[in-house]
Design a protein around this motif. Structure first.
Motif, PDB file in Angstrom:
ATOM      1  N   PHE A 111       0.696  -1.440   0.104  1.00  0.00           N
ATOM      2  CA  PHE A 111      -0.124  -0.165  -0.001  1.00  0.00           C
ATOM      3  C   PHE A 111       0.960   1.306  -0.129  1.00  0.00           C
ATOM      4  O   PHE A 111       0.764   2.322  -0.836  1.00  0.00           O
ATOM      5  CB  PHE A 111      -0.879  -0.101   1.027  1.00  0.00           C
ATOM      6  CG  PHE A 111      -2.080  -1.109   1.186  1.00  0.00           C
ATOM      7  CD1 PHE A 111      -2.934  -1.055   0.043  1.00  0.00           C
ATOM      8  CD2 PHE A 111      -2.326  -1.699   2.368  1.00  0.00           C
ATOM      9  CE1 PHE A 111      -3.686  -2.178  -0.101  1.00  0.00           C
ATOM     10  CE2 PHE A 111      -3.363  -2.506   2.318  1.00  0.00           C
ATOM     11  CZ  PHE A 111      -4.136  -2.865   1.283  1.00  0.00           C
ATOM     12  N   ARG A 112       1.926   1.180   0.803  1.00  0.00           N
ATOM     13  CA  ARG A 112       2.852   2.457   1.180  1.00  0.00           C
ATOM     14  C   ARG A 112       3.363   2.768  -0.499  1.00  0.00           C
ATOM     15  O   ARG A 112       3.635   3.963  -0.599  1.00  0.00           O
ATOM     16  CB  ARG A 112       3.874   2.207   1.940  1.00  0.00           C
ATOM     17  CG  ARG A 112       4.570   3.367   2.614  1.00  0.00           C
ATOM     18  CD  ARG A 112       5.591   3.035   3.807  1.00  0.00           C
ATOM     19  NE  ARG A 112       4.810   2.918   5.031  1.00  0.00           N
ATOM     20  CZ  ARG A 112       4.978   1.591   5.561  1.00  0.00           C
ATOM     21  NH1 ARG A 112       5.530   0.652   5.054  1.00  0.00           N
ATOM     22  NH2 ARG A 112       4.079   1.718   6.637  1.00  0.00           N
ATOM     23  N   LEU A 113       3.584   1.597  -1.239  1.00  0.00           N
ATOM     24  CA  LEU A 113       4.480   1.920  -2.288  1.00  0.00           C
ATOM     25  C   LEU A 113       3.678   2.838  -3.258  1.00  0.00           C
ATOM     26  O   LEU A 113       4.021   3.609  -4.014  1.00  0.00           O
ATOM     27  CB  LEU A 113       4.876   0.768  -3.032  1.00  0.00           C
ATOM     28  CG  LEU A 113       5.968  -0.071  -2.700  1.00  0.00           C
ATOM     29  CD1 LEU A 113       5.975  -1.391  -3.534  1.00  0.00           C
ATOM     30  CD2 LEU A 113       7.063   0.691  -2.788  1.00  0.00           C
ATOM     31  N   ARG A 114       2.080   2.684  -3.252  1.00  0.00           N
ATOM     32  CA  ARG A 114       1.147   3.171  -4.164  1.00  0.00           C
ATOM     33  C   ARG A 114       1.645   3.236  -5.668  1.00  0.00           C
ATOM     34  O   ARG A 114       1.564   4.107  -6.455  1.00  0.00           O
ATOM     35  CB  ARG A 114       1.130   4.894  -3.721  1.00  0.00           C
ATOM     36  CG  ARG A 114       0.485   4.972  -2.638  1.00  0.00           C
ATOM     37  CD  ARG A 114       0.473   6.375  -2.356  1.00  0.00           C
ATOM     38  NE  ARG A 114      -0.206   6.983  -1.267  1.00  0.00           N
ATOM     39  CZ  ARG A 114      -1.484   7.356  -1.096  1.00  0.00           C
ATOM     40  NH1 ARG A 114      -1.949   7.925  -2.104  1.00  0.00           N
ATOM     41  NH2 ARG A 114      -2.079   7.734   0.013  1.00  0.00           N
ATOM     42  N   ASP A 284       0.743   5.324   5.408  1.00  0.00           N
ATOM     43  CA  ASP A 284       0.353   6.681   4.528  1.00  0.00           C
ATOM     44  C   ASP A 284      -0.590   6.771   3.789  1.00  0.00           C
ATOM     45  O   ASP A 284      -0.374   7.484   2.774  1.00  0.00           O
ATOM     46  CB  ASP A 284       1.890   7.377   4.134  1.00  0.00           C
ATOM     47  CG  ASP A 284       2.979   7.088   5.351  1.00  0.00           C
ATOM     48  OD1 ASP A 284       2.628   7.556   6.350  1.00  0.00           O
ATOM     49  OD2 ASP A 284       4.120   6.578   5.087  1.00  0.00           O
ATOM     50  N   CYS A 285      -1.824   5.980   3.798  1.00  0.00           N
ATOM     51  CA  CYS A 285      -2.670   5.973   2.768  1.00  0.00           C
ATOM     52  C   CYS A 285      -3.995   6.146   3.062  1.00  0.00           C
ATOM     53  O   CYS A 285      -4.978   5.420   3.142  1.00  0.00           O
ATOM     54  CB  CYS A 285      -2.834   4.534   2.023  1.00  0.00           C
ATOM     55  SG  CYS A 285      -1.301   3.876   1.433  1.00  0.00           S
ATOM     56  N   ASN A 286      -4.082   7.159   4.275  1.00  0.00           N
ATOM     57  CA  ASN A 286      -5.401   7.434   5.059  1.00  0.00           C
ATOM     58  C   ASN A 286      -6.392   7.881   4.079  1.00  0.00           C
ATOM     59  O   ASN A 286      -7.605   7.904   4.399  1.00  0.00           O
ATOM     60  CB  ASN A 286      -5.063   8.114   6.079  1.00  0.00           C
ATOM     61  CG  ASN A 286      -6.376   7.835   7.201  1.00  0.00           C
ATOM     62  OD1 ASN A 286      -7.174   6.756   7.388  1.00  0.00           O
ATOM     63  ND2 ASN A 286      -6.736   8.949   8.210  1.00  0.00           N
ATOM     64  N   ASP A 287      -5.889   8.424   3.035  1.00  0.00           N
ATOM     65  CA  ASP A 287      -7.038   9.156   1.765  1.00  0.00           C
ATOM     66  C   ASP A 287      -7.629   7.972   1.143  1.00  0.00           C
ATOM     67  O   ASP A 287      -8.620   8.345   0.306  1.00  0.00           O
ATOM     68  CB  ASP A 287      -6.342   9.906   0.811  1.00  0.00           C
ATOM     69  CG  ASP A 287      -5.018   9.185   0.216  1.00  0.00           C
ATOM     70  OD1 ASP A 287      -4.134   8.484   0.836  1.00  0.00           O
ATOM     71  OD2 ASP A 287      -5.086   9.141  -1.127  1.00  0.00           O
TER      72      ASP A 287
END
Ligand code: PHE
Length: 439
Positions: A111-114, A284-287
């Motif tokens: 997820f963090r990598l996006r 860091d994906c709370n959006d």
């Protein structure tokens, strides 16, 4: 005098009193069955993967199996006393490092990598477990996930954006039962960070995506079964049947399991759910909000290819591998059934271990320790191991266990001598490693 390091994939890791990775497990790390093109595990992987095409989904298939306790458990919200963390269930490289027990270990990092809106991760996973035809300490899973960012949909309306996508998905001919108590506020709640409309849309997209996998993959398997004369042609006319069951995972809510009706039985295929916002926040994906699933590839592969014993996947016998063709489901033709031979072993546990109350204390004997001893000695010539008797002596309080070990090679007939020798080694290893008293 235990070794001070353990070598995995050519890299050396320091050992400590948590280390419990035996050599026969360390040797499996290089096999990568999910990447061998004509191997049924790899064929199954690529069939499922093709339902999650790029560029929306990116696939990661070469992530290393050595992960931190943080990746495997903490990042996913596993409580500190969760049984999965115990040394009886998990292979520890050392106290901070494990062989991943599931592909979910890579969720947070990915997820963090996006790098894309969705992904699949296929990999070997490791669990100490029973020995029988459907359990092996190394197996393969595919993780899948799909995310939507609140910041990149019109008006921040995620639910509307998802429903629009669902409308464009292929409609399938499938009989779906849904008993999942989707909105049970207590047992399977919508997260406080999500509206009901958002969770409902995410779950609907998740379910439709996985139902499409079943239609595609099991549809092909049914044709293969008919071609092999194992099923009636009229069966293709009937829609396949699946059902959604309520489930629990520490890192999704609501959570579900998917079952398929296959050759007369309901079989569990996978676990999934709406990803916990806490996990996304820490990545860091709370959006974003989204779904994830995890499917066991051996399980599916055994059904599709009609493979009767999980050890066959590890066979290097040409009579196994030469049967399969990339991208094609064919029914396995057994090369012959070699005779089984069972032997029992009964023993008293040392009295100190009887009083200890389970858990992962050193010196306590767990059923999985028996499994490990048998795997060490007999390798893939052990077909199953069962505890057939257990009792506590009323006077001494000592505990006695009796196990039945079924020896059978998939590739040849074992001689009586060979079996006796293996069994004697099992008996001696139990004495040496666990101080048991043979009866
Ligand atoms: N990791 C879970 C298992 O091994 C499966 C799972 C994956 C469940 C993703 C939910 C979401 O059982």
């Amino acid at each position: 005098s235990k070794p001070s390091t353990v070598t995995l994939n050519g890299k050396s890791y320091p050992c400590d009193d948590h280390t419990n990775v035996p050599p026969h497990i360390a040797q499996c790390l290089s096999r990568k069955l999910h990447l061998i093109p004509n191997h049924p595990i790899s064929i199954t992987r690529s069939l499922i993967e093709s339902q999650f095409p790029s560029p929306v989904y990116k696939s990661y298939n070469t992530l290393l199996p050595v992960v931190t306790v943080g990746q495997n458990f903490d990042s996913l919200g596993f409580p500190l006393d969760h049984p999965g963390r115990s040394r009886t269930d998990t292979y520890y490289v050392n106290k901070d490092t494990v062989l991943r027990t599931h592909t979910s270990a890579h969720q947070a990092d990915t997820f963090r990598l996006r790098e894309s809106d969705g992904f699949t991760i296929s990999a070997d996973v490791y669990r100490r477990d029973a020995i029988d035809r459907s359990h092996y300490p190394v197996f393969h899973q595919m993780e899948g996930a799909r995310m939507w960012s609140r910041d990149s949909v019109p008006n921040g309306d995620i639910a509307a954006a998802i429903w629009k996508e669902i409308e464009q998905m292929p409609r399938h001919d499938l009989k779906v039962e849904d008993t999942a108590g989707a909105w049970d506020a207590e047992r399977n709640p919508v997260q406080s960070e999500h509206t009901d409309a958002e969770a409902e849309a995410v779950a609907a997209h998740l379910k439709r995506s996985l139902e499409n996998v079943v239609v595609e993959v099991f549809g092909q398997a049914r044709k293969a079964a008919i071609a092999a004369g194992e099923a009636k042609e009229s069966e293709v006319e009937e829609p396949l049947k699946v059902r959604w069951i309520e489930a629990y995972f520490p890192f999704t809510s609501p959570s579900y399991e998917l079952e398929v009706f296959w050759q007369g039985d309901w079989l569990e295929l996978l676990g999934c759910g709406v990803v916990k916002q806490e996990l996304l926040k820490n990545a860091d994906c709370n959006d974003q909000i989204g779904w994830a699933f995890g499917v066991g590839l051996e399980r599916v592969s055994m059904l599709l290819f009609n493979i009767p014993d999980i050890r066959l996947f590890w066979s290097q016998d040409a009579r196994f591998l030469s049967q399969f063709t990339p991208s094609t489901i064919t029914r396995f033709q057994p090369f012959s059934k070699f005779p089984p031979c069972h032997k029992d072993v009964a023993f008293w546990l040392p009295s100190s271990t009887t009083s200890a109350a389970g858990g992962n204390t050193m010196g306590v004997f767990h059923e999985n320790d028996m499994m490990e001893v048998v795997r060490d000695v007999a390798g893939d010539d052990a077909e199953d191991v069962r505890c057939i008797d257990e009792f506590v002596h009323p006077k001494t309080g000592k505990k006695s266990l009796c196990f039945r070990v079924n020896y059978r090679s998939l590739e040849r007939t074992l001689t009586n001598d060979e079996t006796n020798q293996m069994h004697e080694k099992v008996r001696q290893a139990l004495v040496e490693r666990y101080g048991v008293e043979l009866r």
